[in-house]
Write an enzyme that holds these catalytic residues in place. Structure first.
Site, mmCIF file in Angstrom:
data_model
loop_
_atom_site.group_PDB
_atom_site.id
_atom_site.type_symbol
_atom_site.label_atom_id
_atom_site.label_comp_id
_atom_site.label_asym_id
_atom_site.label_seq_id
_atom_site.Cartn_x
_atom_site.Cartn_y
_atom_site.Cartn_z
ATOM 1 N N PHE A 1 0.952 -1.266 0.066
ATOM 2 C CA PHE A 1 -0.340 0.257 0.169
ATOM 3 C C PHE A 1 0.429 1.226 0.046
ATOM 4 O O PHE A 1 1.914 1.245 0.678
ATOM 5 C CB PHE A 1 -0.746 -0.380 1.137
ATOM 6 N N ASP A 2 0.462 2.261 -0.946
ATOM 7 C CA ASP A 2 0.662 3.446 -0.575
ATOM 8 C C ASP A 2 0.683 4.004 0.437
ATOM 9 O O ASP A 2 -0.451 3.130 1.425
ATOM 10 C CB ASP A 2 0.335 4.777 -1.717
#
Length: 309
Positions: A168-169
């Protein structure tokens, strides 16, 4: 038939529900190109004519395989359900279900909308995550509060790991976009100052916080060494902006297995080294880089996706 007992109503449980479009699950590029070129009737005829021809796996196919494999565990972990949401009709969708049966995917529930948007059925199915090749359906899902991403043509995963690996960012994906707004509107120096001053205040949750919570509940049924899921935060942040992120995850009570603070470095090689089955990011520049290395979903959320003034 009228005397058959009604099925028991769905019970509220901790299961992880993933809704996916047919174009994300299987390679429908040839038939979709025909649809765009010649229209719906030609597409319908083509799919029915080829309904016994096996579809090749799509970008998200390995991810779905690993998600469903989690149900084979005897650990008592929450179950995973994958639901198909397709713009095909029931007739043209027969080819898709033939492929599902061939590959042994335990997908039982589906909605076929015959060309209409599918997003209206995301919430009735109680989906935690929606993956689609249709950006407009993804945008509607995000507006409704569901984690969603547009699956982009990407490099197929090369990792041989049996573990499900999701990256994930941070800002505008796991977290809200308030800090990203400071960065874009006032610059990097103001961003670092803002994060240092607010380090003790947890970041607001972003569209993928609930999905991360669901993954964490499954991870909680296993020891760290035996967990079938491994997560990573891959962010452009660097010190001193890392502290607020760490304290936020601690306040949420969730686990991120790996955290990469790249300070603006290209994310793609790091995602490949992690062996991500999929990566979620809001930045178009980041997803263009990432999809050359791993399966990638664009999250059209936050300030980076607003029209430029």
């Amino acid at each position: 038939m009228d005397d058959m007992p009604l099925p028991a109503p769905d019970t509220v449980d901790d299961r992880l529900v993933v809704a996916i479009s047919s174009r994300a699950l299987f390679d429908l590029g040839e038939s979709h190109a025909l649809f765009e070129r010649e229209g719906l009737d030609a597409y319908r005829h083509y799919q029915m004519q080829h309904e016994d021809d096996l579809l090749a796996p799509g970008i998200a196919f390995p991810l779905v395989q690993k998600l469903l494999r989690l149900n084979q565990s005897r650990s008592g972990a929450p179950r995973v359900e994958v639901i198909l949401l397709s713009r095909n009709s029931a007739d043209t969708g027969l080819r898709i279900f033939n492929a599902i049966e061939h590959y042994g995917l335990a997908i039982e529930r589906a909605a076929f909308t015959n060309g209409a948007p599918t997003h209206a059925y995301i919430q009735p199915f109680a989906a935690d995550l929606f993956l689609s090749a249709h950006p407009e359906d993804v945008a509607h899902a995000l507006t409704a509060g569901v984690a969603a991403a547009t699956i982009l043509p990407s490099k197929a995963p090369t990792s041989a790991s049996e573990q499900l690996r999701i990256a994930f960012d941070g800002d505008a994906v796991l977290f809200g976009d308030e800090s990203e707004r400071v960065s874009q509107e006032q610059g990097l120096e103001a961003f670092h100052r803002h994060e240092t001053e607010h380090a003790a205040h947890p970041l607001p949750g972003g569209p993928f916080r609930g999905f991360l919570d669901a993954l964490h509940r499954i991870q909680g049924a296993f020891s760290l060494e035996q967990s079938p899921i491994r997560t990573a935060l891959v962010t452009a942040r660097s010190a001193p902006a890392h502290k607020r992120v760490i304290l936020t995850l601690r306040a949420w009570g969730v686990r991120i297995d790996e955290a990469l603070f790249l300070g603006g470095r290209d994310k793609g090689p790091f995602l490949e080294a992690f062996g991500a089955d999929i990566f979620f990011d809001d930045s178009r520049a980041n997803v263009e880089s990432a999809r050359r290395h791993v399966a990638t979903g664009h999250v059209p959320h936050g300030v980076s996706n607003e029209p430029k003034r």
